[in-house]
Design a protein around this motif. Sequence first.
Motif, PDB file in Angstrom:
ATOM      1  N   ARG A 108      32.300  12.151  36.007  1.00 43.90           N
ATOM      2  CA  ARG A 108      33.604  12.792  36.132  1.00 43.90           C
ATOM      3  C   ARG A 108      33.430  14.299  36.213  1.00 43.90           C
ATOM      4  O   ARG A 108      32.470  14.856  35.687  1.00 43.90           O
ATOM      5  N   PHE A 109      34.396  14.963  36.859  1.00 41.53           N
ATOM      6  CA  PHE A 109      34.352  16.415  37.014  1.00 41.53           C
ATOM      7  C   PHE A 109      35.668  17.033  36.571  1.00 41.53           C
ATOM      8  O   PHE A 109      36.731  16.420  36.671  1.00 41.53           O
ATOM      9  N   ARG A 110      35.570  18.272  36.086  1.00 44.54           N
ATOM     10  CA  ARG A 110      36.748  19.016  35.634  1.00 44.54           C
ATOM     11  C   ARG A 110      36.817  20.334  36.404  1.00 44.54           C
ATOM     12  O   ARG A 110      35.801  20.989  36.627  1.00 44.54           O
ATOM     13  N   VAL A 111      38.014  20.699  36.808  1.00 40.63           N
ATOM     14  CA  VAL A 111      38.227  21.941  37.552  1.00 40.63           C
ATOM     15  C   VAL A 111      39.005  22.911  36.672  1.00 40.63           C
ATOM     16  O   VAL A 111      40.093  22.583  36.184  1.00 40.63           O
ATOM     17  N   PHE A 112      38.454  24.102  36.479  1.00 35.75           N
ATOM     18  CA  PHE A 112      39.081  25.139  35.656  1.00 35.75           C
ATOM     19  C   PHE A 112      39.695  26.198  36.574  1.00 35.75           C
ATOM     20  O   PHE A 112      39.011  26.738  37.442  1.00 35.75           O
ATOM     21  N   GLY A 113      40.969  26.502  36.358  1.00 37.42           N
ATOM     22  CA  GLY A 113      41.637  27.529  37.148  1.00 37.42           C
ATOM     23  C   GLY A 113      41.708  28.850  36.402  1.00 37.42           C
ATOM     24  O   GLY A 113      41.950  28.877  35.196  1.00 37.42           O
ATOM     25  N   HIS A 114      41.496  29.956  37.137  1.00 39.68           N
ATOM     26  CA  HIS A 114      41.514  31.297  36.546  1.00 39.68           C
ATOM     27  C   HIS A 114      42.324  32.252  37.432  1.00 39.68           C
ATOM     28  O   HIS A 114      42.492  32.008  38.625  1.00 39.68           O
ATOM     29  N   THR A 115      42.767  33.345  36.833  1.00 37.87           N
ATOM     30  CA  THR A 115      43.465  34.403  37.572  1.00 37.87           C
ATOM     31  C   THR A 115      42.903  35.755  37.163  1.00 37.87           C
ATOM     32  O   THR A 115      42.110  35.855  36.220  1.00 37.87           O
ATOM     33  N   ASP A 116      43.353  36.800  37.871  1.00 40.16           N
ATOM     34  CA  ASP A 116      43.018  38.132  37.399  1.00 40.16           C
ATOM     35  C   ASP A 116      44.035  38.539  36.329  1.00 40.16           C
ATOM     36  O   ASP A 116      44.869  37.729  35.909  1.00 40.16           O
ATOM     37  N   LEU A 117      43.973  39.787  35.881  1.00 35.73           N
ATOM     38  CA  LEU A 117      44.787  40.212  34.743  1.00 35.73           C
ATOM     39  C   LEU A 117      46.110  40.851  35.145  1.00 35.73           C
ATOM     40  O   LEU A 117      46.789  41.460  34.317  1.00 35.73           O
ATOM     41  N   VAL A 118      46.512  40.705  36.403  1.00 34.87           N
ATOM     42  CA  VAL A 118      47.785  41.248  36.867  1.00 34.87           C
ATOM     43  C   VAL A 118      48.870  40.200  36.656  1.00 34.87           C
ATOM     44  O   VAL A 118      48.724  39.050  37.071  1.00 34.87           O
ATOM     45  N   GLY A 119      49.970  40.582  36.006  1.00 35.11           N
ATOM     46  CA  GLY A 119      51.061  39.651  35.773  1.00 35.11           C
ATOM     47  C   GLY A 119      51.085  39.152  34.342  1.00 35.11           C
ATOM     48  O   GLY A 119      50.176  39.412  33.547  1.00 35.11           O
ATOM     49  N   SER A 120      52.128  38.393  34.012  1.00 36.20           N
ATOM     50  CA  SER A 120      52.290  37.908  32.643  1.00 36.20           C
ATOM     51  C   SER A 120      51.347  36.747  32.368  1.00 36.20           C
ATOM     52  O   SER A 120      50.877  36.067  33.284  1.00 36.20           O
ATOM     53  N   SER A 121      51.109  36.505  31.083  1.00 41.68           N
ATOM     54  CA  SER A 121      50.209  35.429  30.683  1.00 41.68           C
ATOM     55  C   SER A 121      50.746  34.069  31.119  1.00 41.68           C
ATOM     56  O   SER A 121      49.998  33.218  31.621  1.00 41.68           O
ATOM     57  N   GLY A 122      52.046  33.847  30.936  1.00 37.38           N
ATOM     58  CA  GLY A 122      52.648  32.575  31.317  1.00 37.38           C
ATOM     59  C   GLY A 122      52.571  32.315  32.807  1.00 37.38           C
ATOM     60  O   GLY A 122      52.269  31.198  33.243  1.00 37.38           O
ATOM     61  N   TYR A 123      52.856  33.352  33.597  1.00 36.98           N
ATOM     62  CA  TYR A 123      52.793  33.198  35.058  1.00 36.98           C
ATOM     63  C   TYR A 123      51.367  32.896  35.501  1.00 36.98           C
ATOM     64  O   TYR A 123      51.141  32.036  36.359  1.00 36.98           O
ATOM     65  N   ASN A 124      50.400  33.589  34.927  1.00 35.74           N
ATOM     66  CA  ASN A 124      49.007  33.379  35.316  1.00 35.74           C
ATOM     67  C   ASN A 124      48.482  32.018  34.875  1.00 35.74           C
ATOM     68  O   ASN A 124      47.635  31.424  35.545  1.00 35.74           O
ATOM     69  N   LYS A 125      48.984  31.516  33.756  1.00 38.12           N
ATOM     70  CA  LYS A 125      48.606  30.172  33.319  1.00 38.12           C
ATOM     71  C   LYS A 125      49.041  29.141  34.367  1.00 38.12           C
ATOM     72  O   LYS A 125      48.281  28.239  34.728  1.00 38.12           O
ATOM     73  N   ALA A 126      50.266  29.296  34.857  1.00 40.73           N
ATOM     74  CA  ALA A 126      50.781  28.375  35.871  1.00 40.73           C
ATOM     75  C   ALA A 126      50.036  28.545  37.187  1.00 40.73           C
ATOM     76  O   ALA A 126      49.733  27.560  37.880  1.00 40.73           O
ATOM     77  N   LEU A 127      49.705  29.788  37.549  1.00 38.98           N
ATOM     78  CA  LEU A 127      48.987  30.039  38.797  1.00 38.98           C
ATOM     79  C   LEU A 127      47.579  29.464  38.742  1.00 38.98           C
ATOM     80  O   LEU A 127      47.089  28.880  39.727  1.00 38.98           O
ATOM     81  N   GLY A 128      46.911  29.592  37.597  1.00 35.20           N
ATOM     82  CA  GLY A 128      45.577  29.014  37.450  1.00 35.20           C
ATOM     83  C   GLY A 128      45.606  27.503  37.609  1.00 35.20           C
ATOM     84  O   GLY A 128      44.702  26.904  38.208  1.00 35.20           O
ATOM     85  N   LEU A 129      46.672  26.869  37.097  1.00 36.73           N
ATOM     86  CA  LEU A 129      46.806  25.426  37.220  1.00 36.73           C
ATOM     87  C   LEU A 129      47.034  25.026  38.677  1.00 36.73           C
ATOM     88  O   LEU A 129      46.484  24.026  39.155  1.00 36.73           O
ATOM     89  N   LYS A 130      47.840  25.808  39.412  1.00 34.11           N
ATOM     90  CA  LYS A 130      48.064  25.525  40.829  1.00 34.11           C
ATOM     91  C   LYS A 130      46.753  25.602  41.611  1.00 34.11           C
ATOM     92  O   LYS A 130      46.500  24.786  42.502  1.00 34.11           O
ATOM     93  N   ARG A 131      45.922  26.571  41.281  1.00 36.33           N
ATOM     94  CA  ARG A 131      44.632  26.699  41.964  1.00 36.33           C
ATOM     95  C   ARG A 131      43.726  25.514  41.658  1.00 36.33           C
ATOM     96  O   ARG A 131      43.062  24.990  42.556  1.00 36.33           O
ATOM     97  N   ALA A 132      43.692  25.103  40.402  1.00 36.33           N
ATOM     98  CA  ALA A 132      42.869  23.954  40.038  1.00 36.33           C
ATOM     99  C   ALA A 132      43.359  22.696  40.751  1.00 36.33           C
ATOM    100  O   ALA A 132      42.567  21.889  41.244  1.00 36.33           O
ATOM    101  N   ARG A 133      44.674  22.527  40.828  1.00 39.72           N
ATOM    102  CA  ARG A 133      45.235  21.352  41.501  1.00 39.72           C
ATOM    103  C   ARG A 133      44.964  21.393  43.000  1.00 39.72           C
ATOM    104  O   ARG A 133      44.772  20.344  43.636  1.00 39.72           O
ATOM    105  N   ALA A 134      44.950  22.588  43.581  1.00 39.08           N
ATOM    106  CA  ALA A 134      44.640  22.703  45.007  1.00 39.08           C
ATOM    107  C   ALA A 134      43.212  22.233  45.281  1.00 39.08           C
ATOM    108  O   ALA A 134      42.951  21.546  46.283  1.00 39.08           O
ATOM    109  N   VAL A 135      42.293  22.583  44.392  1.00 38.48           N
ATOM    110  CA  VAL A 135      40.900  22.153  44.541  1.00 38.48           C
ATOM    111  C   VAL A 135      40.789  20.644  44.376  1.00 38.48           C
ATOM    112  O   VAL A 135      40.121  19.960  45.166  1.00 38.48           O
ATOM    113  N   VAL A 136      41.454  20.092  43.357  1.00 41.97           N
ATOM    114  CA  VAL A 136      41.420  18.647  43.133  1.00 41.97           C
ATOM    115  C   VAL A 136      42.007  17.909  44.339  1.00 41.97           C
ATOM    116  O   VAL A 136      41.464  16.893  44.793  1.00 41.97           O
TER     117      VAL A 136
END
Length: 217
Positions: A108-136
């Motif tokens: 099994r494999f796990r995909v971790f999503g990350h962002t840069d430090l621009v924007g709020s923590s909540g917004y970046n958490k959601a953006l990192g998840l969108k990136r991980a889901r795009a890869v999956v």
Amino acid sequence: MQVYMKNMRGALITLGLIALSACTYQDRMEFNSEAGSELSGTGFGNATMQNTMVQSGARDYAISLTKKFAADVPNTVNFAFNSAALTPQARTALDRQADWIKQFPEVRFRVFGHTDLVGSSGYNKALGLKRARAVVGYLSSRGISRARLEAVVSFGETQPLVPVNAPNAENRRTVTEVSGFVKNHPTVMNGKYAMVVFRDYVTSASSAPTVAAVSAP
């Protein structure tokens, strides 16, 4: 002689009491807990599971396989600012990831999503998840079962590679890692990790025999 032995017993008892009194409450709790609990701390039973994985070879092999994955193919893809769209370069890297993953149906494999430090923590958490889901989603389109990629994690802005508050391409990324073995897979259930190792390291390391050319006299 009897007096000497009596004195020795008294001294040993005294030393034992001193040693016990020096033990902290934490020391005593760790002594009475399950083996390995001091390395976990996540609740009773988890340390036993970790010990079982180590003894069976599952944990060590998963770690070794993660390192091999990162050495063989690009395990990281990057994104444009404020975007979860896959670039052509990202698709090329993910094509290589998919080809590699197909060789290990037990894993099994796990995909971790990350962002840069621009924007709020909540917004970046959601953006990192969108990136991980795009890869999956892309890996799934390349023939990888979604059941082997179900664990998607977003770290958002919490683990930057470059600690700057400005937009940074290196921080806008996903990382793919080995997370474990597929539950109920026949190879894993039989404990035949050596078969996985053999197929990977032995077969891939072998090369076709070469025949030296012999010139006519």
